[in-house]
Design an enzyme around this catalytic site. Sequence first.
Site, mmCIF file in Angstrom:
data_model
loop_
_atom_site.group_PDB
_atom_site.id
_atom_site.type_symbol
_atom_site.label_atom_id
_atom_site.label_comp_id
_atom_site.label_asym_id
_atom_site.label_seq_id
_atom_site.Cartn_x
_atom_site.Cartn_y
_atom_site.Cartn_z
ATOM 1 N N HIS A 36 -2.211 2.693 -5.653
ATOM 2 C CA HIS A 36 -2.928 1.516 -5.162
ATOM 3 C C HIS A 36 -3.292 0.582 -6.312
ATOM 4 O O HIS A 36 -3.421 -0.635 -6.111
ATOM 5 C CB HIS A 36 -4.198 1.938 -4.416
ATOM 6 N N LYS A 42 -2.414 -2.153 7.396
ATOM 7 C CA LYS A 42 -3.816 -1.853 7.667
ATOM 8 C C LYS A 42 -4.351 -2.806 8.728
ATOM 9 O O LYS A 42 -4.145 -4.018 8.655
ATOM 10 C CB LYS A 42 -4.628 -1.997 6.375
ATOM 11 N N HIS A 72 -4.855 -9.309 3.344
ATOM 12 C CA HIS A 72 -6.311 -9.253 3.472
ATOM 13 C C HIS A 72 -6.771 -10.152 4.612
ATOM 14 O O HIS A 72 -6.341 -11.302 4.722
ATOM 15 C CB HIS A 72 -6.982 -9.718 2.172
ATOM 16 N N ARG A 81 -0.805 -1.989 -6.848
ATOM 17 C CA ARG A 81 -1.049 -3.124 -5.939
ATOM 18 C C ARG A 81 -2.094 -4.063 -6.547
ATOM 19 O O ARG A 81 -1.942 -5.295 -6.504
ATOM 20 C CB ARG A 81 -1.511 -2.575 -4.587
ATOM 21 N N TYR A 120 -10.119 -10.130 -7.547
ATOM 22 C CA TYR A 120 -9.160 -10.209 -8.653
ATOM 23 C C TYR A 120 -9.491 -11.343 -9.626
ATOM 24 O O TYR A 120 -8.995 -11.357 -10.745
ATOM 25 C CB TYR A 120 -7.732 -10.351 -8.104
ATOM 26 N N ARG A 148 0.863 -1.181 0.000
ATOM 27 C CA ARG A 148 0.000 0.000 0.000
ATOM 28 C C ARG A 148 0.899 1.229 0.000
ATOM 29 O O ARG A 148 2.077 1.163 0.391
ATOM 30 C CB ARG A 148 -0.895 0.017 1.236
#
Length: 370
Positions: free
Chosen positions: A320, A250, A346, A323, A355, A225
């Site tokens: 982003h 995150k 995640h 990414r 994705y 990120r």
Amino acid sequence: MNDILDQLITTYYYRRNPKFISNDEIFDFFIKNRDKIGYEDFLKIRRYFASTLNVYRRVFETIAAWYDEHDPDDPISIIDGKYKEKRKYPRMYNECRDAMRLKRYSPKTIKIYLTALCAVNDWCLDNKHALLDDLDGNDLRGFFRYLTEEKKASLSTMRIHRFAVSYYFRQILKKDIDLAYVEGLRDSKHLPVVLSRDEVQRILGVIDNLKHRTMLALIYSSGLRLSELITLKVKDINLDELTIHVREGKGRKDRITIFSEKIKDDVGRFMKNKQLDEYLFLSAVTDDHGKHRRLSGRTVQKVLENAQKRAGITKKATPHDLRHSFATHLLENGVAISHIQKLLGHKNISTTTIYTRVSNPQLKGIRSPL
């Protein structure tokens, strides 16, 4: 000239002319020197910009509210494009802020939720003539309709305001509140912007500055990120194993990700002669002590924007999206989605499965009948 004003101008001497000192820089200066900047100092600085430089800085309207009768630590948010001075806060605003700090929410997260809480409270004062504390879920239906119909707020914005209200009532006021009408909202199913492998190479190919090229290449080859890139430290990189230890990403989660051997030497150059605890990428700007500051996220964004223009790429991609491209291209290479989930950090694999909608070899192999 006032000593504090002189310090402000000296701090941002690289702007060459004080009129180019930005709102963010003024705000940052006041935050760092808040304990020693009195009200008279503030007035002199504001008067200098308005009268001497003849420039308007909206941040002074925000800072002015620090000197009213409210807790000086309370942030001020913008409602409908107007700064609210001498705002009436929810009664247990400070307790809410402290509770979030104790739960170790990040400063950015705390600011977002408190700003949302104040926005709801302002609406209550304007439309219900009462503090948020004195209302219930049914009274707040109008606020969420206002967000949806007038502000055209995104689903994430709706969720932030819902969480702020729910947290304040249930955790701070110890009162239940029914917000079922803003739960289970349906989100728009937008596909992420993904650059093709050729587009990524074209972008990197037009960048002559080694630091700029390495920054973007590192995001793409590791799935970092933007916030993780600019806080990356020398100690976090293992050149031998081509891995990066992402610390407190995150959700305050650590993880291990990879990067490409093709940029190993370039990354190594930026690690050379630095202490383990130093940032990998530094800004050209120095602080009062002559030390280089941490790189800003806006710098990385501008580097990518300029490179896309030179490369003739019309997609509006952000760092982003590099990414996103990392994840999509790994999936196309046959990497298991569970591995990609871990590399991206995640929490839920459902987040990673988006994705699969942009990487579908079967669909890509179909040709139109025309």
